[in-house]
Design a protein around this motif. Structure first.
Motif, PDB file in Angstrom:
ATOM      1  N   GLU B  62       0.833  -1.215   0.000  1.00 34.46           N
ATOM      2  CA  GLU B  62       0.000   0.000   0.000  1.00 34.46           C
ATOM      3  C   GLU B  62       0.869   1.267   0.000  1.00 34.46           C
ATOM      4  O   GLU B  62       0.583   2.232  -0.713  1.00 34.46           O
ATOM      5  CB  GLU B  62      -0.935   0.002   1.218  1.00 34.46           C
ATOM      6  CG  GLU B  62      -2.092  -0.979   1.081  1.00 34.46           C
ATOM      7  CD  GLU B  62      -2.851  -1.229   2.381  1.00 34.46           C
ATOM      8  OE1 GLU B  62      -3.663  -2.173   2.404  1.00 34.46           O
ATOM      9  OE2 GLU B  62      -2.632  -0.485   3.357  1.00 34.46           O
ATOM     10  N   LEU B  63       1.933   1.237   0.816  1.00 35.19           N
ATOM     11  CA  LEU B  63       2.842   2.393   0.861  1.00 35.19           C
ATOM     12  C   LEU B  63       3.495   2.614  -0.504  1.00 35.19           C
ATOM     13  O   LEU B  63       3.627   3.752  -0.967  1.00 35.19           O
ATOM     14  CB  LEU B  63       3.945   2.160   1.898  1.00 35.19           C
ATOM     15  CG  LEU B  63       3.576   2.348   3.365  1.00 35.19           C
ATOM     16  CD1 LEU B  63       4.692   1.842   4.259  1.00 35.19           C
ATOM     17  CD2 LEU B  63       3.299   3.826   3.661  1.00 35.19           C
ATOM     18  N   ALA B  64       3.934   1.526  -1.134  1.00 34.22           N
ATOM     19  CA  ALA B  64       4.584   1.630  -2.441  1.00 34.22           C
ATOM     20  C   ALA B  64       3.633   2.289  -3.444  1.00 34.22           C
ATOM     21  O   ALA B  64       4.023   3.195  -4.176  1.00 34.22           O
ATOM     22  CB  ALA B  64       5.024   0.245  -2.928  1.00 34.22           C
ATOM     23  N   ALA B  65       2.380   1.839  -3.447  1.00 30.03           N
ATOM     24  CA  ALA B  65       1.390   2.419  -4.361  1.00 30.03           C
ATOM     25  C   ALA B  65       1.223   3.917  -4.076  1.00 30.03           C
ATOM     26  O   ALA B  65       1.153   4.737  -4.990  1.00 30.03           O
ATOM     27  CB  ALA B  65       0.061   1.690  -4.207  1.00 30.03           C
ATOM     28  N   ALA B  66       1.190   4.265  -2.788  1.00 34.55           N
ATOM     29  CA  ALA B  66       0.993   5.677  -2.400  1.00 34.55           C
ATOM     30  C   ALA B  66       2.182   6.536  -2.833  1.00 34.55           C
ATOM     31  O   ALA B  66       2.008   7.687  -3.239  1.00 34.55           O
ATOM     32  CB  ALA B  66       0.785   5.773  -0.894  1.00 34.55           C
ATOM     33  N   TYR B  67       3.397   5.986  -2.745  1.00 38.37           N
ATOM     34  CA  TYR B  67       4.607   6.759  -3.054  1.00 38.37           C
ATOM     35  C   TYR B  67       5.043   6.639  -4.520  1.00 38.37           C
ATOM     36  O   TYR B  67       6.033   7.251  -4.915  1.00 38.37           O
ATOM     37  CB  TYR B  67       5.760   6.311  -2.145  1.00 38.37           C
ATOM     38  CG  TYR B  67       5.627   6.720  -0.698  1.00 38.37           C
ATOM     39  CD1 TYR B  67       5.274   8.023  -0.340  1.00 38.37           C
ATOM     40  CD2 TYR B  67       5.878   5.811   0.329  1.00 38.37           C
ATOM     41  CE1 TYR B  67       5.161   8.392   0.990  1.00 38.37           C
ATOM     42  CE2 TYR B  67       5.766   6.173   1.667  1.00 38.37           C
ATOM     43  CZ  TYR B  67       5.411   7.468   1.986  1.00 38.37           C
ATOM     44  OH  TYR B  67       5.301   7.826   3.300  1.00 38.37           O
ATOM     45  N   GLY B  68       4.370   5.775  -5.283  1.00 45.63           N
ATOM     46  CA  GLY B  68       4.757   5.621  -6.693  1.00 45.63           C
ATOM     47  C   GLY B  68       5.964   4.713  -6.901  1.00 45.63           C
ATOM     48  O   GLY B  68       6.697   4.851  -7.879  1.00 45.63           O
ATOM     49  N   LEU B  69       6.157   3.768  -5.973  1.00 46.32           N
ATOM     50  CA  LEU B  69       7.222   2.777  -6.132  1.00 46.32           C
ATOM     51  C   LEU B  69       6.600   1.491  -6.672  1.00 46.32           C
ATOM     52  O   LEU B  69       5.514   1.101  -6.239  1.00 46.32           O
ATOM     53  CB  LEU B  69       7.882   2.513  -4.766  1.00 46.32           C
ATOM     54  CG  LEU B  69       8.919   1.394  -4.686  1.00 46.32           C
ATOM     55  CD1 LEU B  69      10.139   1.686  -5.561  1.00 46.32           C
ATOM     56  CD2 LEU B  69       9.366   1.185  -3.227  1.00 46.32           C
ATOM     57  N   ASP B  70       7.272   0.851  -7.609  1.00 44.96           N
ATOM     58  CA  ASP B  70       6.797  -0.427  -8.155  1.00 44.96           C
ATOM     59  C   ASP B  70       6.548  -1.413  -6.989  1.00 44.96           C
ATOM     60  O   ASP B  70       7.445  -1.663  -6.175  1.00 44.96           O
ATOM     61  CB  ASP B  70       7.871  -0.969  -9.111  1.00 44.96           C
ATOM     62  CG  ASP B  70       7.467  -2.262  -9.780  1.00 44.96           C
ATOM     63  OD1 ASP B  70       7.278  -2.256 -11.003  1.00 44.96           O
ATOM     64  OD2 ASP B  70       7.365  -3.304  -9.090  1.00 44.96           O
ATOM     65  N   GLU B  71       5.342  -1.948  -6.934  1.00 45.64           N
ATOM     66  CA  GLU B  71       4.971  -2.792  -5.782  1.00 45.64           C
ATOM     67  C   GLU B  71       5.783  -4.085  -5.730  1.00 45.64           C
ATOM     68  O   GLU B  71       6.109  -4.579  -4.647  1.00 45.64           O
ATOM     69  CB  GLU B  71       3.475  -3.117  -5.836  1.00 45.64           C
ATOM     70  CG  GLU B  71       2.617  -1.872  -5.631  1.00 45.64           C
ATOM     71  CD  GLU B  71       1.135  -2.116  -5.855  1.00 45.64           C
ATOM     72  OE1 GLU B  71       0.680  -3.262  -5.687  1.00 45.64           O
ATOM     73  OE2 GLU B  71       0.420  -1.148  -6.206  1.00 45.64           O
TER      74      GLU B  71
END
Lengths: 99, 99
Positions: B62-71
């Motif tokens: 979820e954090l990755a999605a929020a920050y724009g990092l490939d999940e």
């Protein structure tokens, strides 16, 4: 003996907070490495740069020693990160050539 | 097209600065997980906790999605980190039992 006030739940909350910061750092790190990937593709440079990697492993080993982090762990994590970066760079180069 | 001012050297300097912060974060993260390892050893809890790991992977995704990092990248890095942590916890438990 771990003090009672350092409950498992409290320690895990600290880990979660640190992970928030780490994920934010990686988001920025991969944003930049993706720009580097495009730069390499535009300038026909290879995705993998062993001299640069060697410098990075040396730096991270020294930083780990300075901060009290196990050096083997620091190197293992960097290895995984670089694997992901090189894979991204190869994909970016492929997309660039076919565009 | 990557702008000329974003030279390869300049972008790599940014990566190095971010790595300083990431290594400092991991130093603190492993300092805490080593305390958790001791807590588990003292309380006879298993080194690996699949329910906790599942929660961590969900959070990090979820954090990755929020920050724009490939999940997938975020999950791969967390997997490597957890491998190192569990290995440490097993070693701590072994040392605790033999002390």
């Amino acid at each position: 003996m771990v003090k009672k006030m350092d409950s498992l739940e409290s320690m895990r909350k600290s880990i979660d907070n640190i992970d928030n910061a780490i994920i934010a750092m990686y988001a920025e790190r991969f944003r930049i490495t993706n720009k580097i990937g495009l730069y390499k593709a535009e300038n026909n440079l290879p995705a993998k740069d062993e001299q640069r990697e060697s410098t990075q492993f040396q730096r991270v080993t020294e930083l780990a020693a300075a901060y009290g982090l196990d050096e083997t762990i620091a190197r293992q994590i960097l290895e995984k990160v670089i694997d992901c970066v090189v894979q991204n760079h190869r994909q970016i180069a492929e997309n660039f050539r076919s565009s």
